[in-house]
Design a protein around this motif. Structure first.
Motif, PDB file in Angstrom:
ATOM      1  N   ALA A   1      50.657 119.356  59.992  1.00  0.00           N
ATOM      2  CA  ALA A   1      50.605 119.282  58.531  1.00  0.00           C
ATOM      3  C   ALA A   1      51.995 119.334  57.910  1.00  0.00           C
ATOM      4  N   SER A   2      52.922 120.051  58.559  1.00  0.00           N
ATOM      5  CA  SER A   2      54.259 120.186  57.992  1.00  0.00           C
ATOM      6  C   SER A   2      55.255 119.181  58.550  1.00  0.00           C
ATOM      7  N   ALA A   3      54.858 118.375  59.538  1.00  0.00           N
ATOM      8  CA  ALA A   3      55.785 117.415  60.150  1.00  0.00           C
ATOM      9  C   ALA A   3      56.097 116.288  59.186  1.00  0.00           C
ATOM     10  N   SER A   4      57.371 115.910  59.147  1.00  0.00           N
ATOM     11  CA  SER A   4      57.792 114.808  58.279  1.00  0.00           C
ATOM     12  C   SER A   4      57.902 113.495  59.039  1.00  0.00           C
ATOM     13  N   GLU A   5      58.229 113.568  60.333  1.00  0.00           N
ATOM     14  CA  GLU A   5      58.331 112.360  61.137  1.00  0.00           C
ATOM     15  C   GLU A   5      56.971 111.985  61.704  1.00  0.00           C
ATOM     16  N   ALA A   6      56.721 110.684  61.778  1.00  0.00           N
ATOM     17  CA  ALA A   6      55.425 110.208  62.255  1.00  0.00           C
ATOM     18  C   ALA A   6      55.207 110.560  63.718  1.00  0.00           C
ATOM     19  N   SER A   7      56.263 110.478  64.542  1.00  0.00           N
ATOM     20  CA  SER A   7      56.104 110.767  65.968  1.00  0.00           C
ATOM     21  C   SER A   7      55.789 112.238  66.202  1.00  0.00           C
ATOM     22  N   ALA A   8      56.498 113.127  65.498  1.00  0.00           N
ATOM     23  CA  ALA A   8      56.234 114.562  65.642  1.00  0.00           C
ATOM     24  C   ALA A   8      54.834 114.911  65.156  1.00  0.00           C
ATOM     25  N   LYS A   9      54.401 114.278  64.088  1.00  0.00           N
ATOM     26  CA  LYS A   9      53.057 114.522  63.562  1.00  0.00           C
ATOM     27  C   LYS A   9      51.994 114.076  64.560  1.00  0.00           C
ATOM     28  N   ALA A  10      52.212 112.891  65.176  1.00  0.00           N
ATOM     29  CA  ALA A  10      51.244 112.388  66.152  1.00  0.00           C
ATOM     30  C   ALA A  10      51.178 113.296  67.373  1.00  0.00           C
ATOM     31  N   GLN A  11      52.329 113.778  67.851  1.00  0.00           N
ATOM     32  CA  GLN A  11      52.345 114.682  68.998  1.00  0.00           C
ATOM     33  C   GLN A  11      51.577 115.969  68.696  1.00  0.00           C
ATOM     34  N   ALA A  12      51.818 116.541  67.522  1.00  0.00           N
ATOM     35  CA  ALA A  12      51.143 117.788  67.163  1.00  0.00           C
ATOM     36  C   ALA A  12      49.643 117.581  67.001  1.00  0.00           C
ATOM     37  N   GLU A  13      49.241 116.460  66.410  1.00  0.00           N
ATOM     38  CA  GLU A  13      47.813 116.188  66.242  1.00  0.00           C
ATOM     39  C   GLU A  13      47.121 116.028  67.593  1.00  0.00           C
ATOM     40  N   ALA A  14      47.760 115.304  68.516  1.00  0.00           N
ATOM     41  CA  ALA A  14      47.164 115.127  69.845  1.00  0.00           C
ATOM     42  C   ALA A  14      47.072 116.456  70.581  1.00  0.00           C
TER      43      ALA A  14
ATOM     44  N   GLU B   1      28.693 122.114  74.416  1.00  0.00           N
ATOM     45  CA  GLU B   1      28.744 120.803  75.067  1.00  0.00           C
ATOM     46  C   GLU B   1      28.760 119.677  74.032  1.00  0.00           C
ATOM     47  N   ARG B   2      28.010 119.855  72.954  1.00  0.00           N
ATOM     48  CA  ARG B   2      28.026 118.839  71.901  1.00  0.00           C
ATOM     49  C   ARG B   2      29.401 118.757  71.237  1.00  0.00           C
ATOM     50  N   ARG B   3      30.005 119.914  70.964  1.00  0.00           N
ATOM     51  CA  ARG B   3      31.349 119.910  70.372  1.00  0.00           C
ATOM     52  C   ARG B   3      32.370 119.329  71.335  1.00  0.00           C
ATOM     53  N   LEU B   4      32.218 119.615  72.638  1.00  0.00           N
ATOM     54  CA  LEU B   4      33.141 119.067  73.624  1.00  0.00           C
ATOM     55  C   LEU B   4      33.057 117.551  73.647  1.00  0.00           C
ATOM     56  N   THR B   5      31.851 117.014  73.610  1.00  0.00           N
ATOM     57  CA  THR B   5      31.694 115.552  73.583  1.00  0.00           C
ATOM     58  C   THR B   5      32.354 114.954  72.346  1.00  0.00           C
ATOM     59  N   GLU B   6      32.169 115.589  71.202  1.00  0.00           N
ATOM     60  CA  GLU B   6      32.777 115.082  69.975  1.00  0.00           C
ATOM     61  C   GLU B   6      34.300 115.124  70.051  1.00  0.00           C
ATOM     62  N   ARG B   7      34.859 116.237  70.551  1.00  0.00           N
ATOM     63  CA  ARG B   7      36.309 116.357  70.647  1.00  0.00           C
ATOM     64  C   ARG B   7      36.874 115.333  71.622  1.00  0.00           C
ATOM     65  N   ARG B   8      36.207 115.143  72.745  1.00  0.00           N
ATOM     66  CA  ARG B   8      36.692 114.161  73.711  1.00  0.00           C
ATOM     67  C   ARG B   8      36.647 112.746  73.137  1.00  0.00           C
ATOM     68  N   THR B   9      35.608 112.449  72.380  1.00  0.00           N
ATOM     69  CA  THR B   9      35.532 111.129  71.740  1.00  0.00           C
ATOM     70  C   THR B   9      36.693 110.931  70.771  1.00  0.00           C
ATOM     71  N   GLU B  10      37.008 111.973  69.997  1.00  0.00           N
ATOM     72  CA  GLU B  10      38.139 111.890  69.079  1.00  0.00           C
ATOM     73  C   GLU B  10      39.452 111.708  69.837  1.00  0.00           C
ATOM     74  N   LEU B  11      39.593 112.419  70.970  1.00  0.00           N
ATOM     75  CA  LEU B  11      40.827 112.322  71.738  1.00  0.00           C
ATOM     76  C   LEU B  11      40.979 110.938  72.355  1.00  0.00           C
ATOM     77  N   VAL B  12      39.893 110.372  72.849  1.00  0.00           N
ATOM     78  CA  VAL B  12      39.950 109.019  73.409  1.00  0.00           C
ATOM     79  C   VAL B  12      40.325 108.015  72.330  1.00  0.00           C
ATOM     80  N   ALA B  13      39.734 108.160  71.150  1.00  0.00           N
ATOM     81  CA  ALA B  13      40.065 107.244  70.051  1.00  0.00           C
ATOM     82  C   ALA B  13      41.537 107.374  69.668  1.00  0.00           C
ATOM     83  N   MET B  14      42.065 108.608  69.636  1.00  0.00           N
ATOM     84  CA  MET B  14      43.483 108.797  69.318  1.00  0.00           C
ATOM     85  C   MET B  14      44.367 108.170  70.384  1.00  0.00           C
ATOM     86  N   ALA B  15      43.998 108.352  71.659  1.00  0.00           N
ATOM     87  CA  ALA B  15      44.784 107.745  72.738  1.00  0.00           C
ATOM     88  C   ALA B  15      44.781 106.223  72.638  1.00  0.00           C
TER      89      ALA B  15
END
Length: 419
Positions: A70-83, A199-213
């Protein structure tokens, strides 16, 4: 009409016998495979404490990365923190599944103990219940016709009235165990519901992580060029190296060369006055080279294990042929999230002979991390990562993830540097 004392005794013993039989014959319909994960109740309790601790740690890491994003100003640093935050949420969901499994195992263990105690009491209670019920079913008119039977019945009723407090006291612990058994049933249902939710939350988080990747891969594909050449160079080094040690040494040599080139001074600007350039060059030539400072040799900060799991082999443990382990071997959950143990740069990511898919991360100050045993990869060569960035997932069947930490090519114990 049945006397109150006799009715109470029959009710108590009948309830105990019937409930005990029902409990013994109807165990919790939970997954029996859980018994194989824990050897006994203390083992399950230790696993519960461990899973709760890991869940809290993953939650804290996710909160820190989310605040950093949330506080990152650079796009690369923001993407790393989000992942990294999303990977921490995945690990939190995995730990929540471990919590639910350990809780269910503890419930099953206590339930089995209660079942065994009730089974021991079941036979005498059933016999006594049958005798009392036979006595109660005898019509009062028959007692009147039989000489002395009415007096015996009155006498028996008086005896039962006097023994009701004793019966109540002796069956109090039995009734408490029956109540506890019902509580365990509810706890088991709650643990199963918690596991399904995790398990349902894990599936949702993994789906989000795959989409981000996938988004990151698309963005990296648009800016290829040097990254392609570096990846091809890494693959070529992998083919040329005789073993894993040779591959790490070659990559470390390339990394040292890259650091030396980056440390070279930039071009000297043309001086405004003649003669000043030579003076500047002579000053630089006569200057003493800087001596290494502690910060220039420090290990990677915020170092951590790449995956949550049980320790299968410690650093230095003897292996096959007497060869001592040069890293830590962990047994995680199948398909568990694997993250970068420290901040650095990915210099190799791909399959390697007999080690599955591996990731080699080059840290600052001559430190290198090697993670083996991955089932799939999301890291790519040339990618900058932070401690906690997702690099892949453990294998689906019988996974073993190994972490090696090297300083100047020499293996060191990673546990000495984990925060």
């Amino acid at each position: 009409m049945m006397r109150p004392g006799l009715a109470f005794a029959v009710t108590v013993f009948g309830l105990a016998g019937l409930s005990g039989a029902a409990i013994v014959s109807s165990p919790i319909t939970a997954q029996t495979a859980l018994d194989a994960r824990f050897s006994d109740a203390p083992d399950a309790q230790r696993a519960l404490d461990r899973a709760q601790r890991r869940s809290a740690q993953a939650q804290n890491r996710a909160a820190r990365f989310e605040a950093r994003a949330a506080s990152a100003s650079e796009a690369s640093a923001k993407a790393q923190a989000e992942a990294a935050a999303l990977a921490a949420r995945v690990q939190q969901a995995e730990a929540a599944i471990g919590v639910a499994e350990a809780e269910l195992a503890l419930v099953q263990s206590e339930r089995r103990r209660i079942d065994l105690r009730l089974a021991e009491r079941r036979e005498p209670i059933v016999r006594l219940t049958g005798a009392l019920q036979t006595l109660v079913r005898r019509p009062l008119s028959f007692s009147v016709l039989a000489p002395g039977s009415l007096r015996d019945t009155v006498y028996l009723g008086a005896v039962l009235d006097s023994t009701v407090p004793l019966v109540r006291e002796s069956t109090a612990d039995l009734r408490a165990e029956l109540d506890r058994s019902l509580e365990l049933q509810n706890e088991a249902r709650e643990a199963l519901a918690n596991r399904r939710g995790a398990e349902r939350r894990l599936t949702e988080r993994r789906t989000e992580l795959v989409a981000m990747a996938q988004r990151e891969r698309l963005a990296a594909r648009r800016a290829r060029g040097a990254a392609d050449r570096e990846e091809l160079r890494a693959l070529a080094l992998g083919e040329q190296a005789r073993d894993l040690d040779g591959l790490v040494e070659r990559l470390e040599a390339v990394g040292s060369l890259r650091e030396r080139l980056a440390a070279l001074p930039g071009p000297v600007l043309r001086p405004s006055e003649p003669g000043s350039a030579s003076a500047r060059v002579s000053d630089r030539a006569g200057a003493t080279p800087p001596t290494p400072t502690p910060s220039a040799t420090a290990p990677p900060s915020d170092y951590r294990l790449p995956v949550d799991g049980q320790l299968a082999a410690a650093f230095g443990a003897p292996g096959e042929g007497g060869v001592r382990a040069t890293g830590l071997s962990l047994i995680p959950r199948a398909g568990a999230q694997v993250v970068a143990p420290g901040a650095g740069r990915v210099v190799f990511a791909g399959p390697y002979r007999g080690y599955g898919r591996i990731v080699i991360i080059e840290h600052a100050n001559g430190w290198t991390s090697l993670v083996t045993g991955l089932g799939n990869l999301v890291a790519r060569v040339g990618q900058d990562v932070v401690a906690g960035s997702p690099v892949g997932m453990a294998e689906a069947g019988n996974p073993t993830v190994t972490l090696e930490l090297r300083r100047g090519g020499d293996p060191v114990n990673p546990l000495d540097y984990i925060d």
